[in-house]
Structure formats: C-alpha cells, structure tokens
Scaffold this active site. Structure first.
Site, PDB file in Angstrom:
ATOM      1  N   CYS A   1     -11.673  -3.331  -3.989  1.00 23.56           N
ATOM      2  CA  CYS A   1     -12.932  -3.736  -3.387  1.00 23.56           C
ATOM      3  C   CYS A   1     -14.089  -2.987  -4.021  1.00 23.56           C
ATOM      4  CB  CYS A   1     -12.948  -3.426  -1.892  1.00 23.56           C
ATOM      5  SG  CYS A   1     -11.591  -4.202  -0.997  1.00 23.56           S
TER       6      CYS A   1
ATOM      7  N   ASN B   1     -13.161   0.552   0.627  1.00 26.56           N
ATOM      8  CA  ASN B   1     -12.526   0.329  -0.679  1.00 26.56           C
ATOM      9  C   ASN B   1     -11.370   1.309  -0.785  1.00 26.56           C
ATOM     10  OD1 ASN B   1     -13.294   1.246  -4.118  1.00 26.56           O
ATOM     11  ND2 ASN B   1     -11.767  -0.154  -3.364  1.00 26.56           N
ATOM     12  N   GLY B   2     -10.168   0.773  -0.938  1.00 23.71           N
ATOM     13  CA  GLY B   2      -9.009   1.649  -1.068  1.00 23.71           C
ATOM     14  C   GLY B   2      -7.835   1.064  -0.333  1.00 23.71           C
TER      15      GLY B   2
ATOM     16  N   GLY C   1     -13.835  -7.328  -6.779  1.00 23.40           N
ATOM     17  CA  GLY C   1     -13.268  -8.183  -5.745  1.00 23.40           C
ATOM     18  C   GLY C   1     -13.943  -9.534  -5.720  1.00 23.40           C
TER      19      GLY C   1
ATOM     20  N   CYS D   1      -5.045  10.810 -10.867  1.00 24.30           N
ATOM     21  CA  CYS D   1      -3.805  10.170 -10.461  1.00 24.30           C
ATOM     22  C   CYS D   1      -3.327   9.343 -11.644  1.00 24.30           C
ATOM     23  CB  CYS D   1      -4.042   9.243  -9.267  1.00 24.30           C
ATOM     24  SG  CYS D   1      -2.582   8.251  -8.833  1.00 24.30           S
TER      25      CYS D   1
ATOM     26  N   CYS E   1       1.090   5.292 -11.352  1.00 26.95           N
ATOM     27  CA  CYS E   1       1.688   4.025 -11.795  1.00 26.95           C
ATOM     28  C   CYS E   1       2.367   4.191 -13.151  1.00 26.95           C
ATOM     29  CB  CYS E   1       0.657   2.902 -11.815  1.00 26.95           C
ATOM     30  SG  CYS E   1      -0.866   3.334 -12.636  1.00 26.95           S
TER      31      CYS E   1
ATOM     32  N   CYS F   1      -8.406   7.945  -9.904  1.00 23.52           N
ATOM     33  CA  CYS F   1      -7.583   6.891 -10.518  1.00 23.52           C
ATOM     34  C   CYS F   1      -7.928   6.722 -11.990  1.00 23.52           C
ATOM     35  CB  CYS F   1      -7.806   5.577  -9.783  1.00 23.52           C
ATOM     36  SG  CYS F   1      -7.033   4.182 -10.614  1.00 23.52           S
TER      37      CYS F   1
ATOM     38  N   TYR G   1      -8.909   0.212 -17.158  1.00 27.06           N
ATOM     39  CA  TYR G   1      -9.075  -1.235 -16.994  1.00 27.06           C
ATOM     40  C   TYR G   1     -10.113  -1.646 -15.963  1.00 27.06           C
ATOM     41  CZ  TYR G   1      -8.115  -5.899 -15.126  1.00 27.06           C
ATOM     42  OH  TYR G   1      -8.250  -7.185 -14.666  1.00 27.06           O
TER      43      TYR G   1
ATOM     44  N   CYS H   1       1.066   0.623  -7.675  1.00 29.21           N
ATOM     45  CA  CYS H   1      -0.043   1.429  -7.142  1.00 29.21           C
ATOM     46  C   CYS H   1      -0.101   1.216  -5.633  1.00 29.21           C
ATOM     47  CB  CYS H   1      -1.365   0.973  -7.753  1.00 29.21           C
ATOM     48  SG  CYS H   1      -2.783   1.829  -6.998  1.00 29.21           S
TER      49      CYS H   1
HETATM   50  P1  5GP Z   1       0.344  -9.242 -18.491  1.00 30.39           P
HETATM   51  O1  5GP Z   1       0.739  -9.425 -19.929  1.00 30.39           O
HETATM   52  O2  5GP Z   1       0.931  -8.035 -17.892  1.00 30.39           O
HETATM   53  O3  5GP Z   1       0.632 -10.497 -17.689  1.00 30.39           O
HETATM   54  O4  5GP Z   1      -1.255  -9.117 -18.455  1.00 30.39           O
HETATM   55  C1  5GP Z   1      -1.877  -8.074 -19.164  1.00 30.39           C
HETATM   56  C2  5GP Z   1      -3.342  -8.197 -18.936  1.00 30.39           C
HETATM   57  O5  5GP Z   1      -3.636  -7.998 -17.551  1.00 30.39           O
HETATM   58  C3  5GP Z   1      -4.171  -7.174 -19.689  1.00 30.39           C
HETATM   59  O6  5GP Z   1      -5.083  -7.864 -20.514  1.00 30.39           O
HETATM   60  C4  5GP Z   1      -4.913  -6.386 -18.639  1.00 30.39           C
HETATM   61  O7  5GP Z   1      -6.278  -6.243 -19.004  1.00 30.39           O
HETATM   62  C5  5GP Z   1      -4.812  -7.246 -17.400  1.00 30.39           C
HETATM   63  N1  5GP Z   1      -4.715  -6.435 -16.156  1.00 30.39           N
HETATM   64  C6  5GP Z   1      -4.354  -5.158 -16.010  1.00 30.39           C
HETATM   65  N2  5GP Z   1      -4.405  -4.783 -14.710  1.00 30.39           N
HETATM   66  C7  5GP Z   1      -4.839  -5.857 -14.030  1.00 30.39           C
HETATM   67  C8  5GP Z   1      -5.133  -6.081 -12.641  1.00 30.39           C
HETATM   68  O8  5GP Z   1      -5.009  -5.198 -11.787  1.00 30.39           O
HETATM   69  N3  5GP Z   1      -5.576  -7.324 -12.327  1.00 30.39           N
HETATM   70  C9  5GP Z   1      -5.731  -8.317 -13.265  1.00 30.39           C
HETATM   71  N4  5GP Z   1      -6.173  -9.516 -12.870  1.00 30.39           N
HETATM   72  N5  5GP Z   1      -5.481  -8.126 -14.574  1.00 30.39           N
HETATM   73  C10 5GP Z   1      -5.018  -6.912 -14.949  1.00 30.39           C
HETATM   74 FE1  SF4 Z   2      -4.834   4.392 -10.205  1.00 32.56          FE
HETATM   75 FE2  SF4 Z   2      -2.315   4.076 -10.978  1.00 32.56          FE
HETATM   76 FE3  SF4 Z   2      -2.970   6.050  -9.276  1.00 32.56          FE
HETATM   77 FE4  SF4 Z   2      -3.080   3.467  -8.521  1.00 32.56          FE
HETATM   78  S1  SF4 Z   2      -1.233   4.626  -9.071  1.00 32.56           S
HETATM   79  S2  SF4 Z   2      -4.584   5.087  -8.093  1.00 32.56           S
HETATM   80  S3  SF4 Z   2      -3.742   2.459 -10.406  1.00 32.56           S
HETATM   81  S4  SF4 Z   2      -3.626   5.812 -11.434  1.00 32.56           S
HETATM   82 MG    MG Z   3      -7.229  -7.903 -20.056  1.00 36.33          MG
END
Ligand code: 5GP
Ligand code: SF4
Ligand code: MG
Length: 454
Positions: free
Chosen positions: A2, A102-103, A28, A431, A434, A235, A241, A382
């Site tokens: 969020c 948010n969280g 979000g 953190c 993941c 995080c 990302y 996560c």
């Molecule tokens: P995958 O190959 O795992 O299906 O997709 C990888 C892509 O997902 C990467 O380009 C990355 O930027 C994107 N991505 C990483 N984390 C997330 C997330 O939490 N949500 C969404 N929608 N995309 C993510």
């Molecule tokens: Fe961030 Fe990964 Fe920790 Fe979740 S588990 S708070 S995505 S570093």
């Molecule tokens: Mg991507």
C-alpha cells in the site's frame, strides 16, 4: 502493499492527497480512498480501482477540510472488496478516527481471535482492523492508546491516524516500510515515498524513524519514541523493485541504488561476452545501465514495453495467450537477430514472465541469452507486505540454479550476491528474509503455513 499520504492544515488538503496518491499509485492499484476532517467530524470517499477511477471533481468537492489522509491498496491480507478499502473510519470513545495502514501484521489473526473472544465484531477481513479494535478498547489520549496498541502488534506497519484534531504517523520498530515527513509552507505532509512530497512541492524534512510516532496538531510536530530498542530491518526489496526510482528511500535515491546493483552484477559477471545489455523494462532499466557502465557492453532497449495493457485486459482465447504475452513486452527483431545479449532484470519470482520473455527473445533471433538478476534468488515468502506467492510457487524455492537455467532456456544465469545487494542499498539494518528465510520478527500467523510448505 500500500501507499499512504497525509497532510495537515492546508486549504486544499483533499486535492493534495489526491495528487499524493497518484504519485504512490505503483504501491497499490486495487482501491483508493481519502478521509478529511471537517467541522469536528470525518468525511470519507473510497472505492475499488485506480485513483483516477475512484475520484473525480465532484468526489473531491465533497471532501472539504484542512487535514486529509489517503491510501492506495494492493491486497496482501484480506480479499479484494470495497469493505477492505482504506482509510478505515470508525467511531469510538475517542470520537471519530480514520486509519490508513501500509504493511502486514504477522500476529493479526492471533490478536483478532483474542478480541473476538472478548466480544469484538469485525467488519472487514484486513489485518488493519485489528488495530482499530485495539484503539477502541483503551482510554487515554489517542496517541497514548495508539502506543499501547502498537506494543501488541508484530510485523510491519506504517500508519496514519486522523482525528478531528490530530494527524498521527507511526512506523513499526523494524521500519520495514518507508515513511517520510515533509513540509509545505506551514503544513506538514507524511508520505510513503518522497516522490509524493516532490509532486505536491513539499520539501522533505526527514525519514520518520523505525519505532517513532509523530503527532501533528495545531501546527506543531511532536515525536514519541515508545520502543526501547528499535531494530531496523528495512525492506531491501523496496530498493530492488518496489519503490519508485525517483524516490529517496531509507536515505538513498532508489535509481542510484538500482544502478549500483547493476554495476555490482557486472563485476560479479566479469568475463561474460555479449554484444549488448538489454533491460526488462521498466524495473530492469537502471540495473542494466549500471551493468553497461562497468562491463562496457552497449545498452540497448531491445524490449519495448506497452503502457496501455491494463489489468482489465481479457485474453481473447487460449490460442492467443502467447500473443497476449507480447502485448506488454515486445522484442525488437532488428536489434536482436544473431546477437548475444545480457538480459537484466531486478528479480525472478515465479519465473513465468521471465520464461515468456526469453522465449520471445529467441523467437526474435537472439543467439545467446545471459540472464543477469540484480538480487539473489527469492526462496521464501514475504510476510511484511510484498505480495510474493507461497514458498512452493517461488521458482528458486523448488528448483536449483541449473534447473532454472534450463526452464528459462538461457545460456547462463547469474543472481547478484546478497552481500553486494546489501552493500548497494546501504549496508546494515535491512530485512532480506525473502532471500534467506530468516525473518526479523516472529511469524505467528504464518508459522503453520510455512511449516507445511503452504
Ligand atoms: P517472473 O518471471 O517471476 O514471473 O516475473 C519477474 C518479474 O516480476 C520481474 O520483472 C520483476 O520486476 C517483477 N516483480 C518482482 N516482484 C514483483 C511483485 O511483487 N509484483 C509484481 N507485479 N511484479 C514483481
Ligand atoms: Fe522486503 Fe523481502 Fe523482507 Fe519482505 S521479506 S520485507 S520483501 S526484504
Ligand atoms: Mg519487472
């Protein structure tokens, strides 16, 4: 995940909150809401969809008042439903209160169960509502009550609380999610990311610290530090990302961190031979630039992203699925044909998107694909608000590196080391659960699920 935004004591509070939410829309896209305080009461407008779909002139005109809080939501806990749209508003012995969260709490079910046994009736399925019930039960000033409530919560939260007289911001003692304080002439502004402050022309004052509670009322700011030993676990994935590249998160500009992640990746992959470095847009672009900086291999936008594929896009038929995949990311055959490429992306989650991309690059004639990921393998879910799937759906949780290489049909694959990732993000106090499975808090509600691999 969020995004939250609050502004105190401004003639155009709702309009600025609307703009702030626009800047935070990447955090979000499922629902949006704004609550203002006006003449001793609270006014609210929220709905499902994007900020631009939920609000129009008329809706904003119905939100007078000089103080506002806003929220954009992507569900992590709780179903996608209007009842779960935030800010949540409620009446209690403290009068009307709105809350934006948010969280993700890791002991919400436990707290909820305890409260329900004592007679509380829950309206929504969000973990945020547990906070509301905790607030409603105690007496004292709203900030005293909040501090007591926070002490029973585990997991991640950045909160904004609005009452007719106060705007209160709180960040959990680990500081998982970002939260910043800004100033716009005489008004104070709080937002998840500095990009929202920049948009409304507020200057960034400082980060709200892990474990800090900030009370804004009558033009003054008071800081409370109710936790004896905050243990920062910010995080790192916000930098990898999630956050917007133009934001400064945890004291560092996200774009420059991502570029450094790419530089580090190139150092770890020294010796790779390729004709060009290609990012997976948009998230892979800064890291690809950094990779090109260090390796000297030319940067090329050989994958083009369409910005017009909305979430409402309906895949026409099963046979056209492959075509649909290319709608969002289209390869440039003239650039790719017969070439050896380093394909840079920020992360791999399930591996399904990456597989479609490598296939379309091959179809477009790429001769060699060397996959370069600017973070380590994601092996654990996560529990703090990023919507990663269950462990079993994470490709790196169930497949070895050579299996991933085979699945993605690439000539080589390299993930950035955890040490290099943390160094680029700022060193300690992060953190990275993941990537390691080592969680900085008890995982309460999720323990059973993770033991069974669910
Ligand atoms: P995958 O190959 O795992 O299906 O997709 C990888 C892509 O997902 C990467 O380009 C990355 O930027 C994107 N991505 C990483 N984390 C997330 C997330 O939490 N949500 C969404 N929608 N995309 C993510
Ligand atoms: Fe961030 Fe990964 Fe920790 Fe979740 S588990 S708070 S995505 S570093
Ligand atoms: Mg991507």
């Amino acid at each position: 995940m969020c995004g939250i935004f609050g502004i105190a004591d401004h003639a155009e509070a709702a309009d600025l909150a609307y703009l702030g939410l626009f800047a935070l829309q990447h955090r979000g896209q499922e629902s949006a809401g704004i609550v203002t305080s006006h003449e001793g009461g609270l006014l609210s407008h929220a709905g499902m969809g994007l900020v631009a779909e939920v609000f129009n002139r008329q809706a904003l005109a119905c939100l007078p008042g000089r103080t506002a809080v806003g929220h954009v939501r992507y569900s992590t806990t709780g179903a996608s439903h209007i009842k779960n749209a935030q800010p949540l508003t409620f009446n209690c012995s403290h009068g009307p209160v709105a809350i934006a969260h948010n969280g993700n709490l890791t002991n919400a079910l436990e707290v909820r169960g305890r409260l329900e046994r004592q007679g509380a009736i829950f309206q929504s399925s969000t973990d945020s509502e547990a906070i509301v019930h905790l607030l409603a039960r105690s007496s004292g000033s709203i900030e005293e009550v909040l501090v007591e409530a926070l002490k029973t919560l585990e997991g991640s939260y950045c909160l904004l609380l609005l009452t007719p007289g106060k705007l209160i911001a709180a960040r959990d003692p680990h500081g998982f999610r970002p939260l910043v304080l800004g100033r716009l002439n005489g008004s104070y502004v709080v937002a998840s990311e500095t990009t929202a402050l920049n948009l409304v022309k507020a200057e960034t004052v400082r980060e709200i610290e892990p474990g800090e509670v900030v009370v804004i009322s009558a033009g003054t700011v008071r800081s409370l530090k109710p936790f004896k030993t905050p243990e920062p676990a910010r995080c790192v994935f916000e930098h990898v990302y999630f956050a917007r590249p133009d934001s400064k998160v945890f004291g560092r500009n996200v774009q420059s961190v991502r570029r450094e992640l790419g530089r580090a990746l190139a150092r770890e992959m020294a010796g790779v031979e390729a004709d060009m470095v290609v990012p997976v847009p948009d998230s892979g672009v800064p890291a690809a630039l950094g990779f090109s900086d260090v390796s000297g291999i030319p940067f090329e936008m050989a994958l083009v992203r369409s910005h017009y594929v909305s979430r409402t896009f309906i895949r026409p038929t099963q046979e056209l699925r492959e075509v649909a995949a290319q709608l969002k990311l289209a390869p440039v055959p003239e650039a790719l044909s017969g070439r050896r490429i380093v394909l840079v992306d920020d992360s791999i989650v399930r591996g399904t998107t990456s597989r479609k991309i490598t296939r379309s690059l091959r179809d477009a004639g790429a001769k060699e694909i060397h996959m370069a990921i600017s973070s380590p393998p994601i092996t654990a879910p996560c529990y703090y608000g990023i919507d990663t799937p269950r462990a079993g759906e994470l490709i790196a949780n169930r497949r070895s590196l050579s299996e991933i290489k085979k699945y993605l049909d690439v000539d080589s694959i390299h993930y950035l080391s955890r040490e290099a990732m943390l160094a680029a993000a700022g060193g300690t106090g992060f953190c990275s659960a993941c990537f390691t499975g080592r969680y900085p808090t008890p995982t309460g509600d999720y323990e059973k699920a993770s033991r069974t691999g669910g």
